[in-house]
Write a protein that holds these residues in place. Structure first.
Motif, short mmCIF file in Angstrom:
data_model
loop_
_atom_site.label_atom_id
_atom_site.label_comp_id
_atom_site.label_asym_id
_atom_site.label_seq_id
_atom_site.Cartn_x
_atom_site.Cartn_y
_atom_site.Cartn_z
N PHE A 95 0.86 -1.18 0.00
CA PHE A 95 0.00 0.00 0.00
C PHE A 95 0.90 1.23 0.00
O PHE A 95 2.02 1.19 0.51
N ALA A 96 0.41 2.34 -0.53
CA ALA A 96 1.22 3.57 -0.53
C ALA A 96 0.32 4.80 -0.46
O ALA A 96 -0.81 4.81 -0.97
N LEU A 97 0.85 5.83 0.18
CA LEU A 97 0.30 7.18 0.15
C LEU A 97 1.39 8.08 -0.42
O LEU A 97 2.53 8.07 0.07
N VAL A 98 1.04 8.83 -1.45
CA VAL A 98 2.03 9.67 -2.13
C VAL A 98 1.54 11.11 -2.15
O VAL A 98 0.44 11.40 -2.67
N ALA A 99 2.34 12.01 -1.59
CA ALA A 99 2.07 13.45 -1.70
C ALA A 99 2.84 13.95 -2.91
O ALA A 99 4.07 13.97 -2.91
N TRP A 100 2.09 14.32 -3.94
CA TRP A 100 2.71 14.71 -5.21
C TRP A 100 2.18 16.08 -5.62
O TRP A 100 1.00 16.25 -5.84
N GLN A 101 3.08 17.04 -5.68
CA GLN A 101 2.73 18.42 -6.03
C GLN A 101 1.56 18.91 -5.18
O GLN A 101 0.64 19.55 -5.67
N GLY A 102 1.60 18.57 -3.89
CA GLY A 102 0.63 19.07 -2.92
C GLY A 102 -0.63 18.26 -2.77
O GLY A 102 -1.43 18.53 -1.87
#
Length: 514
Positions: free
Chosen positions: A49-56
Motif C-alpha cells: 500500500f502507498a500514500l504519495v504526496a505529489w505536487q501538494g
C-alpha cells in the motif's frame, strides 16, 4: 531523505535521489532492497500500500491481492479444513507488490525501474551481511518452519533461505541469485512478467503441481487500485490512511474517540494516557472486526465509522476501569515500512508485507518469490463479513500513514507489525501532537500493545508506577523483556525547507539524508 528499517535499503534510496530520481524512485529502490535485505518480513510475493504526496495532492494506492477465483469455503470443507491454515497454498492470494511498484513508477517515477532496482539486484547477486537483529528474526522463522513445513512444496523455501540447513548467522553474507534474476525481469517488463509472462507461468505451474488454487488467470486479472485516502482532524493536523480493506480506519476511529479527551504534554507517560489509548483502540478494533473487509462486501460505510456520532457513542463507553471487549485475533506480523522525501516537496509513505514473517512457507522454485499468506486473515465463518470468497480481498493489516497541516503535506509515518500497526499509529500521533515529541522521540517513547480482552503488553521502559496503576485499573499487564513486538516505525516531517526524520531504535532503523 529516506527512512527504513535497514541501512542498505535507506542508502539505496538516497543513491537514487543523488542520481536525479524523485521520492517515488527512492522509495521503490528501498522497497526492492528490503525484499532482499529483510526477507524475514517482506518479499516479491507480498502485498503493498502507498500514500504519495505529489505536487501538494495526496494519492492512495491499494495493491492487496484477492483470493483466487477457484477457491471457496465449500472446496476447503471438502478437503477437511475447518479454518484457514497459516502455511501452504490455501492462504495464498494474488501478490500485489510488483503491481504496486510498476503502478507507482508509471505514474510518478522519473527513472527506469532497471536503474531503480539496480542496488537490490546487486545485493541479491553479490551478497550482503546479516545484522544481529535480522539473524534472530531469521532463526526464529527457521525454527517455526522446520517444525511446521513438512511437504515437498516447501523444499524451495529451505533451499533458498536456509541452504546450509540453518538460518544465516550475524555477519554472514547472504546471496539470493534467483531473487536477483526475478527483480531484473520485473524491472525490464514493468511488472508484466509477474502477472502475464514467464513468472506468472512458473507460479501457475507450481500451484497446480501441489493442489493450489492460484492460477495464471488470477494474476493476469489483477490491477492495483488508486483510492481516495480517508482521514480525520486531530488537533492541528489531519491524519490520513488507506480506506478498507486495510485497517488504517482503526487508527482513525481510535483518534476520533481520543479527540474528546483532554490529554496534554503533562500527561505523557501517565497511566491515564495509556488507559485512554488502550480503551479507544479496543473499541475501534471491535468495530473493525465486525465491519471491515473488502469494501465491496462491507455493510457499514467508512464515513459512518469516522463520524462524530460514532465516536461520541464509543467515547461514552470508556470508564475508569478497563473494558472487556469482544475477542480479536492475536497474530504476529511480518512487514516493512519506509518513507521518502525529495527536494521538490514530494513524499512517499509505503508499506509492504509477506505477513507472519516469510509468509506461506512457499517459494516458487527458481525464482526466489516467497508467496505471502494474506488469506489467513479471512474468516472461515460463512456468516462473517470477512469470510473467504472467490476474488475477495481480506481484512488487511498493513497501513501507511500520512500527516497534513491545513491540507498541506506535513509528512509520512508508519509503524509496521500485524495488528500492532493501528496501535503504533495512534501512539505516534499522540506523541507528536499532544505530547510535544519530535519525530525520533515520538518513536522512542515506551509503547504498549493491546493483545486481546484486557491483556496488554508493556515495554520494560514504561515507568513501574504506570505499570502498577494500569494493573489496578483492571488491565492484565505483562511487561516484556523483548521489544520487537511493538512495531517498527519511520517518520519524515517537513518544517519549511527542513526535513525532520525519525527511525526505529528497536531494530536496524536508518535515516539517510542528503
Amino acid at each position: 531523505m529516506v527512512a527504513t528499517s535497514n541501512a542498505l535499503a535507506a542508502q539505496a534510496g538516497l543513491d537514487l535521489l543523488k542520481q536525479g530520481g524523485n521520492a517515488v524512485d527512492a522509495a521503490l529502490a528501498a522497497a526492492a532492497c528490503l525484499t532482499v535485505c529483510e526477507p524475514t518480513a517482506n518479499g516479491i510475493g507480498g502485498d503493498a500500500f502507498a500514500l504519495v504526496a505529489w505536487q501538494g495532492k495526496l494519492y492512495g494506492l491499494n495493491a492487496s491481492g484477492p483470493a483466487p477465483r477457484g477457491i471457496s469455503l465449500e472446496a476447503l470443507k471438502k478437503q477437511g479444513y475447518t479454518e484457514i491454515p497459516r502455511y501452504g497454498f490455501v492462504p495464498v492470494n494474488v501478490p500485489g507488490a510488483p503491481a504496486a511498484w510498476a503502478a507507482l513508477a508509471e505514474r510518478f517515477g522519473r527513472l527506469p525501474l532497471s536503474q531503480v532496482f539496480a542496488p537490490a539486484v546487486e545485493y541479491a547477486e553479490q551478497g550482503y551481511p546479516v545484522s544481529s537483529i535480522l539473524s534472530r528474526q531469521w532463526n526464529r522463522a527457521w525454527e517455526i518452519y522446520k517444525q511446521n513445513l513438512k511437504g515437498e512444496e516447501f523444499r524451495a523455501w529451505f533451499s533458498t533461505f536456509a541452504p546450509g540447513g540453518r538460518a544465516p548467522r550475524a555477519g554472514e553474507l547472504v546471496r539470493l541469485p534467483d531473487h536477483a534474476r526475478t527483480l531484473r525481469l520485473i524491472a525490464e517488463t514493468n511488472g508484466e512478467a509477474f502477472y502475464r509472462g514467464e513468472l506468472a507461468e512458473k507460479i501457475d505451474a507450481f500451484s497446480r503441481q501441489h493442489g493450489g488454487y492460484l492460477r495464471a488467470e488470477d494474476l493476469a486479472a489483477f490491477k492495483p487500485e488508486w483510492v481516495e485516502p480517508i482521514g480525520t482532524k486531530f488537533g492541528p493536523v489531519e491524519v490520513w490512511e488507506i480506506p478498507p480493506n486495510g485497517q488504517g480506519i482503526v487508527a482513525l476511529m481510535a483518534l476520533n474517540i481520543l479527540r474528546g479527551f483532554d490529554l496534554g504534554p503533562e500527561e505523557k507517560l501517565t497511566a491515564r494516557a495509556y488507559h485512554l489509548q488502550i480503551e479507544a483502540l479496543k473499541l475501534a478494533f471491535a468495530e473493525a472486526q465486525r465491519s471491515v473487509t473488502d469494501p465491496r462486501h462491507m455493510q457499514v460505510s467508512p464515513e459512518y465509522l469516522l463520524s462524530e456520532d460514532w465516536a461520541r457513542e464509543k467515547r461514552q463507553l470508556i470508564q475508569e476501569k478497563a473494558l472487556l471487549p469482544p475477542p480479536s485475533p492475536e497474530v504476529k506480523g511480518g512487514t516493512v515500512y519506509l518513507c521518502a522525501a525529495d527536494g521538490e516537496g514530494n513524499m512517499v509513505s509505503l508499506i509492504q508485507s509477506n505477513y507472519m514473517g516469510f509468509g506461506s512457507g512457499l517459494v516458487v522454485p527458481g525464482t526466489g518469490i516467497a508467496l505471502h499468506n494474506r488469506g489467513h486473515n479471512f474468516s472461515f465463518d460463512p456468516q462473517h463479513i470477512n469470510c473467504l470468497a472467490p476474488g475477495k480481498r481480506p481484512y488487511h493489516t498493513i497501513i501507511p500513514g500520512f500527516l497534513t497541516a491545513a491540507g498541506k503535506p506535513l509528512g509520512p509515518f508508519g509503524v509496521m507489525g500485524g495488528f500492532m500497526q493501528p496501535q503504533g499509529h495512534v501512539q505516534v500521533v499522540l506523541n507528536l501532537v499532544r505530547f510535544g515529541h519530535n519525530p525520533q522521540a515520538a518513536l522512542d517513547a515506551p509503547r504498549f500493545q493491546w493483545i486481546r480482552g484486557n491483556k496488554v503488553h508493556l515495554e520494560k521502559t514504561v515507568p513501574q508506577e504506570v505499570v502498577e496503576e494500569l494493573a489496578a485499573l483492571g488491565h492484565e499487564v505483562t511487561v516484556t523483556e523483548e521489544n520487537t513486538g511493538y512495531g517498527r516505525g519511520q517518520i519524515i516531517l517537513r518544517a519549511g525547507d527542513v526535513l525532520l526524520g525519525g527511525t526505529e531504535s528497536r531494530v536496524d532503523g536508518t535515516v539517510a539524508v542528503w
